[in-house]
Structure formats: C-alpha cells, structure tokens
Design a protein around this motif. Structure first.
Motif, mmCIF file in Angstrom:
data_model
loop_
_atom_site.group_PDB
_atom_site.id
_atom_site.type_symbol
_atom_site.label_atom_id
_atom_site.label_comp_id
_atom_site.label_asym_id
_atom_site.label_seq_id
_atom_site.Cartn_x
_atom_site.Cartn_y
_atom_site.Cartn_z
ATOM 1 N N PHE A 1 0.837 -1.200 0.000
ATOM 2 C CA PHE A 1 0.000 0.000 0.000
ATOM 3 C C PHE A 1 0.872 1.252 0.000
ATOM 4 C CE2 PHE A 1 -2.452 3.377 1.944
ATOM 5 C CZ PHE A 1 -3.666 3.284 1.286
ATOM 6 N N SER A 2 1.883 1.280 0.856
ATOM 7 C CA SER A 2 2.751 2.466 0.948
ATOM 8 C C SER A 2 3.522 2.709 -0.342
ATOM 9 C CB SER A 2 3.716 2.340 2.133
ATOM 10 O OG SER A 2 4.503 1.171 2.008
ATOM 11 N N ASP A 3 3.904 1.638 -1.031
ATOM 12 C CA ASP A 3 4.598 1.788 -2.317
ATOM 13 C C ASP A 3 3.653 2.380 -3.372
ATOM 14 O OD1 ASP A 3 6.908 0.662 -1.245
ATOM 15 O OD2 ASP A 3 6.329 -1.372 -1.849
ATOM 16 N N LEU A 4 2.420 1.911 -3.377
ATOM 17 C CA LEU A 4 1.427 2.455 -4.313
ATOM 18 C C LEU A 4 1.163 3.925 -4.027
ATOM 19 C CD1 LEU A 4 -1.227 -0.370 -4.698
ATOM 20 C CD2 LEU A 4 -0.087 0.835 -6.552
ATOM 21 N N LEU A 5 1.132 4.274 -2.759
ATOM 22 C CA LEU A 5 0.904 5.663 -2.370
ATOM 23 C C LEU A 5 2.006 6.563 -2.922
ATOM 24 C CD1 LEU A 5 -1.278 7.093 -0.781
ATOM 25 C CD2 LEU A 5 0.055 6.746 1.292
ATOM 26 N N THR B 1 1.590 -5.793 6.992
ATOM 27 C CA THR B 1 1.852 -5.297 5.645
ATOM 28 C C THR B 1 0.764 -5.822 4.710
ATOM 29 O OG1 THR B 1 4.223 -5.411 6.089
ATOM 30 C CG2 THR B 1 3.569 -5.209 3.796
ATOM 31 N N VAL B 2 0.272 -4.958 3.839
ATOM 32 C CA VAL B 2 -0.737 -5.352 2.861
ATOM 33 C C VAL B 2 -0.146 -5.165 1.466
ATOM 34 C CG1 VAL B 2 -3.056 -4.931 1.981
ATOM 35 C CG2 VAL B 2 -2.589 -4.638 4.420
ATOM 36 N N GLU B 3 -0.250 -6.208 0.652
ATOM 37 C CA GLU B 3 0.236 -6.150 -0.725
ATOM 38 C C GLU B 3 -0.935 -6.268 -1.689
ATOM 39 O OE1 GLU B 3 4.700 -8.040 -0.615
ATOM 40 O OE2 GLU B 3 3.044 -9.366 -1.152
ATOM 41 N N TYR B 4 -0.747 -5.622 -2.837
ATOM 42 C CA TYR B 4 -1.756 -5.660 -3.890
ATOM 43 C C TYR B 4 -1.103 -6.134 -5.174
ATOM 44 C CZ TYR B 4 -4.599 -3.009 -0.681
ATOM 45 O OH TYR B 4 -5.319 -2.618 0.411
ATOM 46 N N GLU B 5 -1.870 -6.925 -5.928
ATOM 47 C CA GLU B 5 -1.388 -7.353 -7.235
ATOM 48 C C GLU B 5 -2.568 -7.528 -8.169
ATOM 49 O OE1 GLU B 5 0.396 -11.296 -7.559
ATOM 50 O OE2 GLU B 5 -0.565 -11.828 -5.668
ATOM 51 N N LEU B 6 -2.289 -7.436 -9.448
ATOM 52 C CA LEU B 6 -3.341 -7.661 -10.433
ATOM 53 C C LEU B 6 -3.696 -9.134 -10.455
ATOM 54 C CD1 LEU B 6 -2.287 -5.540 -13.552
ATOM 55 C CD2 LEU B 6 -3.989 -4.992 -11.818
#
Length: 118
Positions: free
Chosen positions: A45-49, A84-89
């Motif tokens: 999330f922080s990387d996307l931000l 930590t929360v991760e997002y992926e397609l």
C-alpha cells in the motif's frame, strides 16, 4: 462502382455500450494509474501511495477496494509486524495490460505531436 460498407446500427450500439462498460470500471482520475503501477509488480500500500503521485491514502484505499470488487486486484495481508498489505493484479486484471500499453504509447506520441519535440 465501389460499394460502401453498410452502417450496422446494432453493432455500433453494442460497441459504444462496451466502451461505456469499460469506462465505468476505469473511470476517475486514479484507477488507470493504479493498474499501470501494478502491471509489472506486486506492491505494498505504501509503495502504491508513493507510485501514484497526488493520491491520498483514503482515496487509494477506496479505489483499491473498488478494483478488488471488480476482480482486477487481489489484496494480501502479510503476517508481519506491523501488518503489511500487498496488492497485485489478478489474472483477469492482467488482461488490461495491453490497454495500458496502448494508452501509454498513444499518450507518448500525442505529447510529442503537441509539444513538437521528437
């Protein structure tokens, strides 16, 4: 005599409806940028931000939830301290990669055309 192709009202209407459906899912200022950021990497999330300049945390959270509801993004909570929360397609989300690449190519060429810089 050259015969012009016939105008197919039904096909045109279906085409426009399909474009509207796509635009409904990808609407807003941020979704395409979020998807583009996730095209090549799984991101926290922080990387996307950081990656999506100008978006607030609240808006990013809302957009990610919407993308998740539309089966384009998956959210994974990792057992770390702090959490930590991760997002992926998703596999389905990756079908948008070609659309993103086409938009990027068009945008690049458009900027060159408008600015006159080759």
């Amino acid at each position: 005599m050259i015969k012009e192709p016939e105008y197919d009202q039904k096909k045109c209407t279906q085409h426009i409806m399909s474009v509207h459906d796509a635009m409904y899912i990808l609407n807003g200022r941020w979704k395409i940028s979020i998807i583009a950021s996730l095209c090549f990497n799984t991101l926290r999330f922080s990387d996307l931000l950081r990656e999506v300049e100008g978006i607030s945390g609240k808006m990013l959270s809302r957009e990610l939830k919407n993308l998740e509801e539309n089966q384009l993004v998956t959210r994974t909570v990792l057992k770390t301290q702090p959490i930590t929360v991760e997002y992926e397609l998703t596999e389905y989300g990756h079908t948008l990669k070609e659309v993103i690449e086409s938009l990027a190519k068009w945008g690049y060429n458009h900027r060159k055309r408008i600015t006159g810089k080759q």
